[in-house]
Design a protein around this motif. Structure first.
Motif, mmCIF file in Angstrom:
data_model
loop_
_atom_site.group_PDB
_atom_site.id
_atom_site.type_symbol
_atom_site.label_atom_id
_atom_site.label_comp_id
_atom_site.label_asym_id
_atom_site.label_seq_id
_atom_site.Cartn_x
_atom_site.Cartn_y
_atom_site.Cartn_z
ATOM 1 N N GLU A 119 41.562 19.519 -44.001
ATOM 2 C CA GLU A 119 41.570 18.400 -43.914
ATOM 3 C C GLU A 119 39.643 17.741 -44.550
ATOM 4 O OE1 GLU A 119 41.585 16.449 -39.592
ATOM 5 O OE2 GLU A 119 42.601 14.595 -40.476
ATOM 6 N N ASP A 165 46.581 15.915 -33.386
ATOM 7 C CA ASP A 165 46.819 14.612 -33.002
ATOM 8 C C ASP A 165 48.189 13.380 -33.619
ATOM 9 O OD1 ASP A 165 45.090 14.250 -35.370
ATOM 10 O OD2 ASP A 165 44.925 12.618 -35.115
ATOM 11 N N ASP A 166 48.109 14.505 -35.204
ATOM 12 C CA ASP A 166 49.424 13.651 -35.739
ATOM 13 C C ASP A 166 50.685 13.560 -35.056
ATOM 14 O OD1 ASP A 166 47.193 14.167 -37.256
ATOM 15 O OD2 ASP A 166 48.598 13.152 -39.227
ATOM 16 N N TYR A 192 41.514 13.757 -33.329
ATOM 17 C CA TYR A 192 41.813 12.809 -32.830
ATOM 18 C C TYR A 192 40.989 11.781 -33.939
ATOM 19 C CZ TYR A 192 45.325 13.021 -29.453
ATOM 20 O OH TYR A 192 46.018 13.232 -28.456
ATOM 21 N N ASN A 244 37.251 6.565 -33.022
ATOM 22 C CA ASN A 244 37.582 5.681 -32.309
ATOM 23 C C ASN A 244 38.850 5.288 -31.636
ATOM 24 O OD1 ASN A 244 35.735 5.164 -34.318
ATOM 25 N ND2 ASN A 244 34.700 3.327 -33.880
ATOM 26 N N VAL A 245 39.669 5.688 -31.617
ATOM 27 C CA VAL A 245 40.787 5.296 -31.359
ATOM 28 C C VAL A 245 41.013 6.202 -29.424
ATOM 29 C CG1 VAL A 245 42.139 8.579 -31.944
ATOM 30 C CG2 VAL A 245 43.962 5.506 -31.317
ATOM 31 N N GLY A 300 39.662 -4.546 -35.264
ATOM 32 C CA GLY A 300 40.633 -3.888 -35.313
ATOM 33 C C GLY A 300 41.250 -2.910 -35.784
ATOM 34 N N SER A 301 41.388 -1.699 -35.416
ATOM 35 C CA SER A 301 41.572 -0.624 -35.998
ATOM 36 C C SER A 301 42.563 0.090 -37.803
ATOM 37 C CB SER A 301 42.124 0.832 -34.812
ATOM 38 O OG SER A 301 41.737 2.531 -36.835
ATOM 39 N N TYR A 302 42.321 -0.035 -38.851
ATOM 40 C CA TYR A 302 42.901 0.259 -39.785
ATOM 41 C C TYR A 302 43.088 1.385 -40.670
ATOM 42 C CZ TYR A 302 38.502 0.043 -42.604
ATOM 43 O OH TYR A 302 37.042 0.262 -42.961
ATOM 44 N N GLY A 343 46.284 6.060 -38.203
ATOM 45 C CA GLY A 343 46.902 6.429 -36.365
ATOM 46 C C GLY A 343 48.287 6.553 -36.189
ATOM 47 N N HIS A 378 46.202 0.263 -33.299
ATOM 48 C CA HIS A 378 45.605 -0.266 -34.186
ATOM 49 C C HIS A 378 46.046 -1.995 -34.260
ATOM 50 C CE1 HIS A 378 45.857 4.547 -34.741
ATOM 51 N NE2 HIS A 378 44.636 3.751 -36.042
ATOM 52 N N ASP A 407 42.845 13.477 -46.656
ATOM 53 C CA ASP A 407 43.329 13.452 -45.312
ATOM 54 C C ASP A 407 44.678 13.985 -44.734
ATOM 55 O OD1 ASP A 407 44.303 12.792 -42.248
ATOM 56 O OD2 ASP A 407 44.152 10.620 -42.131
ATOM 57 N N ASP A 419 46.140 16.541 -43.674
ATOM 58 C CA ASP A 419 47.254 16.733 -42.342
ATOM 59 C C ASP A 419 48.341 15.228 -41.788
ATOM 60 O OD1 ASP A 419 45.317 15.307 -41.114
ATOM 61 O OD2 ASP A 419 45.626 16.254 -39.071
ATOM 62 N N THR A 420 47.810 14.753 -42.535
ATOM 63 C CA THR A 420 48.133 13.250 -42.195
ATOM 64 C C THR A 420 48.891 13.072 -43.338
ATOM 65 O OG1 THR A 420 46.375 12.736 -40.689
ATOM 66 C CG2 THR A 420 47.810 10.770 -41.044
HETATM 67 N N1 F2R Z 1 40.093 12.285 -36.959
HETATM 68 C C1 F2R Z 1 40.439 12.638 -37.650
HETATM 69 N N2 F2R Z 1 39.983 13.926 -38.709
HETATM 70 C C2 F2R Z 1 38.508 14.071 -38.913
HETATM 71 C C3 F2R Z 1 37.982 15.358 -38.328
HETATM 72 C C4 F2R Z 1 38.987 16.589 -37.636
HETATM 73 C C5 F2R Z 1 38.831 18.213 -37.912
HETATM 74 N N3 F2R Z 1 40.070 18.061 -38.351
HETATM 75 C C6 F2R Z 1 37.944 18.319 -37.198
HETATM 76 O O1 F2R Z 1 38.004 19.607 -36.674
HETATM 77 O O2 F2R Z 1 36.908 17.688 -35.987
HETATM 78 N N4 F2R Z 1 41.843 13.439 -37.794
HETATM 79 C C7 F2R Z 1 43.055 11.840 -37.555
HETATM 80 O O3 F2R Z 1 42.373 11.220 -37.575
HETATM 81 C C8 F2R Z 1 43.305 10.575 -38.047
HETATM 82 C C9 F2R Z 1 43.815 9.185 -37.306
HETATM 83 O O4 F2R Z 1 42.769 8.314 -37.187
HETATM 84 P P1 F2R Z 1 43.341 7.100 -36.081
HETATM 85 O O5 F2R Z 1 44.148 7.239 -35.165
HETATM 86 O O6 F2R Z 1 44.103 5.977 -36.869
HETATM 87 O O7 F2R Z 1 42.020 6.742 -35.477
HETATM 88 P P2 F2R Z 1 40.658 5.867 -35.725
HETATM 89 O O8 F2R Z 1 39.458 5.946 -35.107
HETATM 90 O O9 F2R Z 1 41.512 4.757 -34.632
HETATM 91 O O10 F2R Z 1 41.009 5.081 -37.440
HETATM 92 C C10 F2R Z 1 39.928 6.313 -37.532
HETATM 93 C C11 F2R Z 1 38.693 6.272 -38.178
HETATM 94 O O11 F2R Z 1 38.996 4.934 -38.826
HETATM 95 C C12 F2R Z 1 37.306 3.918 -39.459
HETATM 96 N N5 F2R Z 1 37.712 2.699 -39.247
HETATM 97 C C13 F2R Z 1 39.481 2.430 -39.240
HETATM 98 N N6 F2R Z 1 38.851 1.237 -38.325
HETATM 99 C C14 F2R Z 1 38.038 0.645 -39.171
HETATM 100 C C15 F2R Z 1 37.344 -0.633 -39.116
HETATM 101 N N7 F2R Z 1 38.131 -1.817 -38.564
HETATM 102 N N8 F2R Z 1 35.745 -0.658 -39.422
HETATM 103 C C16 F2R Z 1 35.658 0.405 -40.207
HETATM 104 N N9 F2R Z 1 36.175 1.618 -40.154
HETATM 105 C C17 F2R Z 1 37.044 1.891 -39.824
HETATM 106 C C18 F2R Z 1 36.976 4.925 -38.852
HETATM 107 O O12 F2R Z 1 36.246 5.643 -38.946
HETATM 108 C C19 F2R Z 1 37.602 5.459 -37.715
HETATM 109 O O13 F2R Z 1 36.922 6.982 -37.038
HETATM 110 C C20 F2R Z 1 44.482 11.096 -39.214
HETATM 111 O O14 F2R Z 1 43.503 11.441 -40.103
HETATM 112 C C21 F2R Z 1 44.013 12.239 -37.755
HETATM 113 O O15 F2R Z 1 44.712 13.482 -38.753
#
Ligand code: F2R
Ligand code: MG
Ligand code: MG
Ligand code: MG
Length: 373
Positions: A27, A58-59, A97, A100-101, A128-130, A133, A164, A320, A322-323
């Motif tokens: 990853e 986390d996936d 994870y 932000n989640v 909201g998150s895009y 996840g 999300h 990304d 793994d995902t």
């Molecule tokens: N977190 C990871 N990988 C990163 C580092 C892992 C590494 N292996 C380590 O050792 O630490 N992987 C996992 O996260 C992904 C799924 O994320 P999810 O559940 O959607 O989380 P979140 O936090 O809601 O969103 C992820 C990031 O996306 C960006 N983002 C989302 N919405 C946004 C918005 N509206 N505006 C700006 N940015 C936005 C942010 O950077 C969030 O943190 C999978 O890959 C899983 O494997």
């Protein structure tokens, strides 16, 4: 001659696991070459005795919670699912994870699951998150609601909204869910191969209806039609304001498939390998379809197995891994069945037994039959 439906249920959840477990090591790497992949598989095969498993992330942790919740409630229950997500996170916070989640899990816990949709709505200043996840954990929903597409769409959306609430986030999860369903229910016949063009067109047809509707899923941002128009003008240039966002991405998938062998750099540029739903879910669908045909530089490591090729190709794109490999693996597993998951992978990836029994339970709920494979 045809894979049993039960085998395809198990294949989908186990396909998701092997993609996550094998992909996790890569990853965030911008490039993954075949030699690196080959060495990893050799070291995986060489692991023996206790602790020989490759860990899931986390996936899979979240996919398991989705399946457990659907199985125990025999329906979608938002607070039960939210509680399972958060409790799993607090028991095992180190699964990698999204940045932000984890705030959502904290809020859910602190607010004692009062309104399980509240925290997600507040993410990213209310947009909201895009992140991907929602899509990464959606396979059990496709199995559970295999025979009822309306229900499938509703559960995919509502289960994603727990974390999300950005339209790109939940519509991406719906798309991934529909792709698993289509792969699962496609009739195998020895002489009739899946038409890749039709597979994409069917998804476009469904997404056209979904994306064409006025956005009413996100109640926090629900606006009158007039307000929505104003908002559209304000967000010009922001891809989220496009009406047929995923329909257009699917068009790119269809075009790239029609080109045959395309350099990886082009796939990464056009479809993406990122953490955002729209930069990874169309990519996962592309990986499944592309790998129905051989990939020259993977010949020595896929052993002619299209499911293995799908997972390895997804990882070979980098990003990304793994995902994307997990989502592509769950589509491929739904199509090819559990027999296509290499036995060494099944043996060395953490969580395969649990996924197998969950798939059998979901099969029973979806069909009323008992899984005997
Ligand atoms: N977190 C990871 N990988 C990163 C580092 C892992 C590494 N292996 C380590 O050792 O630490 N992987 C996992 O996260 C992904 C799924 O994320 P999810 O559940 O959607 O989380 P979140 O936090 O809601 O969103 C992820 C990031 O996306 C960006 N983002 C989302 N919405 C946004 C918005 N509206 N505006 C700006 N940015 C936005 C942010 O950077 C969030 O943190 C999978 O890959 C899983 O494997
Ligand atoms: Mg992960
Ligand atoms: Mg709060
Ligand atoms: Mg990931």
């Amino acid at each position: 001659h045809s894979k049993t439906m039960c085998s395809r249920f198990i294949g989908s959840l186990v396909g998701a696991i092997v993609g996550d477990c094998i992909g996790a090591d890569f990853e965030c790497r911008p490039f993954v070459d075949t030699l690196h992949l080959s060495n990893f598989l050799t070291s995986m095969a060489g692991k023996t005795g206790r602790g020989n498993k490759v860990s899931y992330t986390d996936d899979t942790a979240m996919t398991r919670s989705v399946a457990d919740s659907l199985i125990s409630k025999k329906a979608f229950n938002a607070s039960d699912m939210a509680m399972r997500f958060a409790e799993e996170y607090f028991q095992n916070p180190g699964r990698g994870y999204g940045a932000n989640v984890v705030q959502v899990f904290q809020d859910l816990h602190v607010d004692r699951y009062a309104d399980v949709y509240q925290s997600a709505r507040e993410q990213f200043g209310g947009t909201g998150s895009y992140g991907n996840g929602g899509g990464m954990r959606i396979a059990p929903v496709a199995l559970f609601a295999m025979n009822d597409t309306e229900k499938l769409i509703q559960i995919a959306r509502d289960s994603t909204l727990i974390t999300h609430t950005n339209k790109k986030g939940y519509n991406g999860a719906i798309l991934q869910c529909l792709a698993v369903q289509q792969a699962l229910t496609h009739q195998h016949a020895p002489s009739v191969r899946l038409s890749r063009e039709k597979f994409v067109e069917d998804l476009q047809e469904k997404m056209k209806k979904i994306e064409g509707k006025l956005d009413d899923a996100n109640k926090a941002t629900k606006a009158s039609e007039e307000e929505a128009k104003v908002k559209d003008v304000k967000t010009q240039g922001d891809p989220s304001s496009k009406d047929f966002f995923y329909v257009e991405y699917l068009q790119k998938v269809k075009t790239l498939i029609s080109y045959g062998d395309v350099p990886r750099i082009k796939i990464k540029h056009v479809l993406g390998v990122g953490i955002a739903a729209h930069r990874s879910i169309p990519t996962a669908i592309y990986c499944f379809l592309r790998c129905m045909e051989p990939v020259e530089d993977l010949r020595n490591i896929d052993h002619g197995n299209a499911l293995a090729r799908t997972v390895l190709y997804a990882i070979s794109l980098g990003g990304d891994t793994d995902t994307i490999a997990s989502m592509a693996g769950s589509i491929a597993g739904a199509y090819y069945g559990i027999e296509s998951v290499p036995s060494m992978w099944q043996d060395r990836c953490e969580g395969v037994e649990c996924a197998t029994s969950q798939a059998k339970e979901l099969y029973h709920l979806a069909t009323g039959d008992t899984c005997t494979c």
